[in-house]
Design an enzyme around this catalytic site. Structure first.
Site, PDB file in Angstrom:
ATOM      1  N   CYS A  60      -5.226  -6.264   1.536  1.00 26.09           N
ATOM      2  CA  CYS A  60      -4.667  -5.088   2.187  1.00 26.09           C
ATOM      3  C   CYS A  60      -3.959  -5.070   0.920  1.00 26.09           C
ATOM      4  O   CYS A  60      -5.143  -4.108   0.608  1.00 26.09           O
ATOM      5  CB  CYS A  60      -3.087  -6.140   2.375  1.00 26.09           C
ATOM      6  SG  CYS A  60      -3.096  -6.992   0.641  1.00 26.09           S
ATOM      7  N   GLU A  61      -2.937  -4.237   0.932  1.00 28.93           N
ATOM      8  CA  GLU A  61      -2.057  -3.523  -0.518  1.00 28.93           C
ATOM      9  C   GLU A  61      -2.906  -3.519  -1.672  1.00 28.93           C
ATOM     10  O   GLU A  61      -3.391  -3.410  -2.798  1.00 28.93           O
ATOM     11  CB  GLU A  61      -1.220  -2.784  -0.325  1.00 28.93           C
ATOM     12  CG  GLU A  61      -0.635  -1.819  -1.075  1.00 28.93           C
ATOM     13  CD  GLU A  61       0.583  -0.665  -1.074  1.00 28.93           C
ATOM     14  OE1 GLU A  61       1.170  -0.114  -2.210  1.00 28.93           O
ATOM     15  OE2 GLU A  61       1.789  -1.830  -0.664  1.00 28.93           O
TER      16      GLU A  61
END
Length: 344
Positions: free
Chosen positions: A252-253
């Site tokens: 994810c980020e």
């Protein structure tokens, strides 16, 4: 000297510090025991008190003192000589103890009931023959196979089905239960440096759609809900078994929450679907990208499409953030979107 005066001298009321009210009349017809008041003007007939000087009035209890009889106006009365105060405190204590304690009380006092009493067993239980515990059955072939697979997985750094070692080099990550790889390893994977060991691979981008569209790793697939993970597994079962080595990489980020959560969910569902064939799995080799897309973008911007990076908390996407966050937390929320089948 008259006999009444002799009695007053013998009793010595001043030494005993007794008041006149403490001496009372003892009538033979009543059940009250006590003393008679004696005045100097009253004449009485007394018995022989010749031995009264030899008596110890300070040590004897009331019951042991001799009762004296006298006559007044033709009626018989009894007088009990009062005790003198003992000079010794110990002797006075013994005196009161002898009056309040009797051997009869000690013999007849019931024994104290114990605070805790054992429950008596029933007569049938006492004579019952204890049941014999059957010896455990030997482990079956399936149990032995599972035990051997678990021991094999714990003894070496093997993938989840215990068939082989990991194809990509591992590094220490923030999640101890997951296998982490560096951004450089993913760049090498994309460039084909592991083509001889990895047959197929897929990069799962767990960010929200506006983040994915604002920049993602080349060839990554956007999946951010549990429904999409379930659809991936359903499509895999339809494809049938394969001997090819498949590799999945989640991120994810920052690879802190969303990516690890979906990775664990896929592994749990994969175990449930293959519970009868443990330790077989559809995707036994799964990795987490350490540092997420942010770390990868900083090192390999040229391998991103497009060459941009949109953070989750971007001020232009605040409404989209609320919408997709609610949808990602629910099991089946919003409009159901069919997941694109992975093309390995």
């Amino acid at each position: 000297m008259c006999e009444a005066s002799r009695i007053n001298m013998m009793l010595d009321f001043d030494d005993c510090e007794m008041e006149a009210a403490d001496i009372f009349l003892n009538s033979p017809g009543s059940g009250t025991s006590g003393y008679i008041s004696i005045d100097d003007d009253t004449s009485h007939s007394l018995g022989d008190f010749s031995k009264s000087e030899e008596m110890d009035f300070g040590l004897c209890p009331l019951e042991s003192l001799p009762n004296q009889s006298l006559t007044q106006n033709g009626r018989d009365f009894s007088i009990r000589t009062p005790l003198r105060r003992c000079n010794s405190l110990d002797m006075r204590k013994k005196l009161f103890q002898s009056q309040n304690t009797s051997p009869y009380d000690a013999e007849c006092r019931p024994a104290r009931r114990p605070t805790k009493m054992r429950r008596l067993r029933l007569s049938g239980e006492e004579n019952a023959i204890p049941e014999q515990v059957p010896s455990p059955a030997p482990p079956s072939h399936e149990q032995l196979r599972i035990q051997a697979a678990v021991e094999r997985l714990e003894s070496a750094e093997l993938i989840a089905d215990g068939s082989k070692t990991y194809a990509l080099p591992l590094q220490q990550g923030k999640h101890k239960d997951l296998k982490a790889v560096s951004p450089s390893t993913i760049a090498h994977l994309i460039c084909g440096h592991y083509a001889d060991t990895v047959d197929e691979y897929a990069i799962i981008d767990c960010r929200y759609p506006y983040e994915y569209e604002g920049g993602h790793i080349t060839g990554a697939v956007n999946m951010y809900t549990y429904d999409q993970i379930n659809e991936l597994l359903e499509e895999t079962t339809k494809m049938g078994p394969s001997n090819k080595r498949r590799v999945l990489v989640f991120h994810c980020e920052f690879s802190s929450k969303r990516g690890p959560s979906l990775l664990r969910f896929l592994r749990s569902q994969d175990r449930n679907m293959n519970s009868e064939h443990y330790p077989k799995l559809f995707y036994p080799e799964i990795y987490i990208l350490e540092g997420g897309y942010k770390a990868y973008f900083e090192q390999h911007q040229n391998l991103c499409e497009p060459h941009t990076y949109t953070p989750m908390l971007h001020e232009d996407y605040s409404s989209d953030l609320r919408h997709f966050r609610t949808k990602a937390k629910s099991w089946t929320a919003g409009e159901k979107k069919r997941t694109r089948c992975l093309r390995f």
